[in-house]
Design a protein around this motif. Structure first.
Motif, short mmCIF file in Angstrom:
data_model
loop_
_atom_site.label_atom_id
_atom_site.label_comp_id
_atom_site.label_asym_id
_atom_site.label_seq_id
_atom_site.Cartn_x
_atom_site.Cartn_y
_atom_site.Cartn_z
N LEU A 1 34.83 68.58 35.40
CA LEU A 1 35.27 69.92 35.02
C LEU A 1 36.76 69.93 34.71
N GLY A 2 37.54 69.14 35.41
CA GLY A 2 38.96 69.05 35.14
C GLY A 2 39.26 68.45 33.79
N ALA A 3 38.35 67.62 33.28
CA ALA A 3 38.52 67.02 31.95
C ALA A 3 37.99 67.93 30.85
N GLY A 4 37.55 69.15 31.22
CA GLY A 4 37.05 70.09 30.23
C GLY A 4 35.65 69.77 29.73
N ILE A 5 34.90 69.01 30.50
CA ILE A 5 33.55 68.62 30.11
C ILE A 5 32.55 69.64 30.63
N ALA A 6 31.66 70.10 29.76
CA ALA A 6 30.61 71.04 30.16
C ALA A 6 29.48 70.27 30.83
N CYS A 7 28.99 70.77 31.94
CA CYS A 7 27.95 70.08 32.71
C CYS A 7 26.64 70.85 32.64
#
Length: 578
Positions: free
Chosen positions: A536-542
């Protein structure tokens, strides 16, 4: 896989299947070099037949010179025969210099053909998820064996069949003409024998093909049984299942041995019949030519010439028998390759022709629009009329009872399952990554593990080390000799470590969306929190599947799948209160 009688025949269907394998290589672009090598090989075959004719004439002249005690003529013939044997061999087993060069040329063509055909089959197997769909359908077994073991025999046998056919036709023409000039009776006796020999051989080999095919299939099944044990060693050891596995593998072995003994008995009977026919053949020239010699109508040299021609013609007939034998041994290999190719073609046609399929669209975000997903065989509806959007940076948790279809929905979004209706919009392929519960460990270095599925191997050590530290594996590279060490990672890493490698892949990739199917099931809650915060800190949607309530912390929305294809979309707060 069951043995069908239609697969055990050399008929028009078999010829079409063989041509389906042969055609792509010999009619491809830049095929001229292969044709040049083949023509050179066949030219030698015709040259060999011509020298065989010369050999029979020299045998007559040398014998007459020996009877008449003409030493110069005898030694002249002896030198020529020795040179012919040195160049092409004696025609009954010993090879000459040029003959060995010809074999080298043949083997070179086989190697190149095998390489090309294997790459073509691998390309088809690893495209459009064919490998996945074949495994799901489970109606074509042992794909690894079909690609690795079946290709080379077919290439070699196909070239040998062409060479033998040309040799036999040329030999029958040349040696038959010589025999007819000596004795028409002997010539027609040869024709009658050849017809009888080939008819009996063809009839005998018809049943042998069935044995060969059954033996090939049973050997593949036996090999799979051993491979299955190797694949599940830990589980078998935990269950103490050694005796059961041993009994299972031995059952497969007994099947191989039963078929092998049946094949041996039949082959021995065939050999006895062929030996009787060969003995009969050796008597024919003597019975026909000896009376002519005693009547003074031919010289003794003509007897030796006729005998030599008969021997060479017998060699041609025996080669034709080898051709039939090769066809019989090639049949299982051709059929197993054809079954693979036919399955790939069927999947391609099914994808083009099927109407009840989900439409896939490439777009900037994930969107499911009125999606109904069914199992590949349409046995069950997993979800009905599902509509949901997932923008960049958002997160979605998919929950539901075991067996309701959570992982199947992920398969549908990945494009592995198509059965149903509606449309699924997915971002470009390089921006989406899927992490299953047991991550896939490639056969390669730690660097390749962390960059998979990208083939970019130039990531810096410092960047990769930073990713390992983010997933709490700071000492992994140092313990295993660096990032370029090749290790059996699936064996040396625990499941929890493998799952963390999966997260490191996501962080080292260009992924904007990551799908996680129980991807933290083998790690503790503290590590799980570290992994999700890193994504989430890398801006990745999970987009996650899981049963742990702790996962609600890292997802804004929750999709609950219900029985009978029903579903419910809610916020994580609503899910906590439910």
């Amino acid at each position: 896989m069951n043995v069908h009688l239609d697969d055990c025949r050399i008929d028009l269907r078999f010829a079409r299947r063989a041509w389906g394998f042969i055609q792509p290589y010999w009619l491809r672009r830049a095929h001229w070099l292969s044709w040049l090598g083949l023509l050179a090989f066949l030219a030698y075959t015709v040259f060999e037949v011509g020298l065989g004719a010369k050999l029979s004439i020299l045998t007559k002249d040398m014998t007459n010179a020996l009877v008449a005690k003409r030493a110069p003529s005898y030694w002249h013939g002896f030198i020529w025969i020795s040179l012919i044997v040195l160049v092409v061999g004696d025609g009954i087993g010993k090879q000459g210099i040029v003959s060995r060069l010809s074999n080298w040329l043949l083997e070179s063509i086989v190697i190149h053909w095998r390489q090309w055909a294997t790459r073509e089959m691998l390309g088809r197997y690893l495209s459009h998820h064919v490998y996945f769909r074949i495994e799901q359908d489970n109606d074509v077994d042992n794909i690894d064996q079909r690609i690795q073991q079946e290709v080379e025999p077919v290439c070699k046998i196909a070239l040998n069949i062409v060479q033998i056919a040309i040799y036999c036709i040329a030999s029958f023409g040349v040696q038959g003409w010589i025999l007819r000039s000596i004795s028409p009776t002997l010539f027609y006796a040869v024709l009658a024998y050849a017809a009888l020999f080939l008819t009996v051989t063809w009839w005998l080999y018809g049943r042998l093909i069935r044995y060969q095919y059954r033996l090939t299939v049973s050997e593949a099944d036996f090999r799979y049984g051993i491979l299955h044990v190797r694949t599940h060693t830990e589980t078998i050891a935990l269950y103490r299942g050694e005796q059961t596995e041993n009994a299972s593998v031995l059952r497969r072995l007994r099947r191989v041995v039963e078929i092998a003994y049946a094949n041996l008995r039949y082959s021995t009977g065939m050999g006895v019949i062929e030996s009787v026919l060969n003995v009969a053949w050796s008597l024919v020239p003597v019975l026909v030519l000896a009376p002519l010699y005693f009547d003074g109508r031919i010289s003794f040299g003509v007897i030796t010439q006729g005998t030599a021609s008969a021997v060479l013609l017998l060699g041609a007939i025996q080669r034709f028998q080898i051709l039939i034998s090769m066809s019989a041994s090639a049949a299982p290999h051709v059929v197993r390759i054809a079954q693979f190719r036919e399955k790939v073609d069927a999947l391609a046609n099914e994808e083009r022709d099927s109407r009840a399929t989900i439409r896939f669209i490439e777009g900037p975000r994930i969107r499911l629009d009125d999606v109904t997903l069914r199992t590949p065989g349409f046995e069950r509806t997993l979800v009905r009329n599902l509509s949901v959007d997932i923008d960049a940076g958002e997160s979605l948790l998919i929950v539901g009872r075991t067996g309701v279809g959570k992982s199947s929905l992920i398969r549908g979004m990945a494009g592995l399952w198509h059965s149903g209706s509606g449309s699924i919009t997915m971002p470009p392929e390089g921006t989406v990554l899927f992490l299953p519960q047991r991550p896939y460990m490639v056969l390669g270095t730690l660097r390749e593990q962390m960059r998979y599925p990208s083939d970019d191997k130039h990531a810096s050590d410092s960047d990769l080390q930073r990713r390992l530290e983010q997933v709490n594996l700071p000492d992994l590279a140092r313990h295993h000799g660096g990032f370029d060490t090749v290790v059996d990672w699936s064996r040396v890493l625990s499941l929890g470590e493998q799952q963390r490698i999966g997260f490191a892949r996501a962080l080292a990739s260009d992924a904007k969306y990551v799908f996680l199917d129980e991807a933290t099931s083998a790690v503790d809650l503290t590590t799980e929190a570290m992994l999700y915060r890193a994504l989430l800190g890398a801006g990745i949607a999970c987009v996650s599947i899981g049963h742990r309530s702790s996962l609600l912390t890292y997802h804004r929305r929750v999709l609950e799948l219900l029985p009978e294809g029903a579903w419910r979309l809610m916020t994580s707060d609503e899910a906590r209160a439910a």
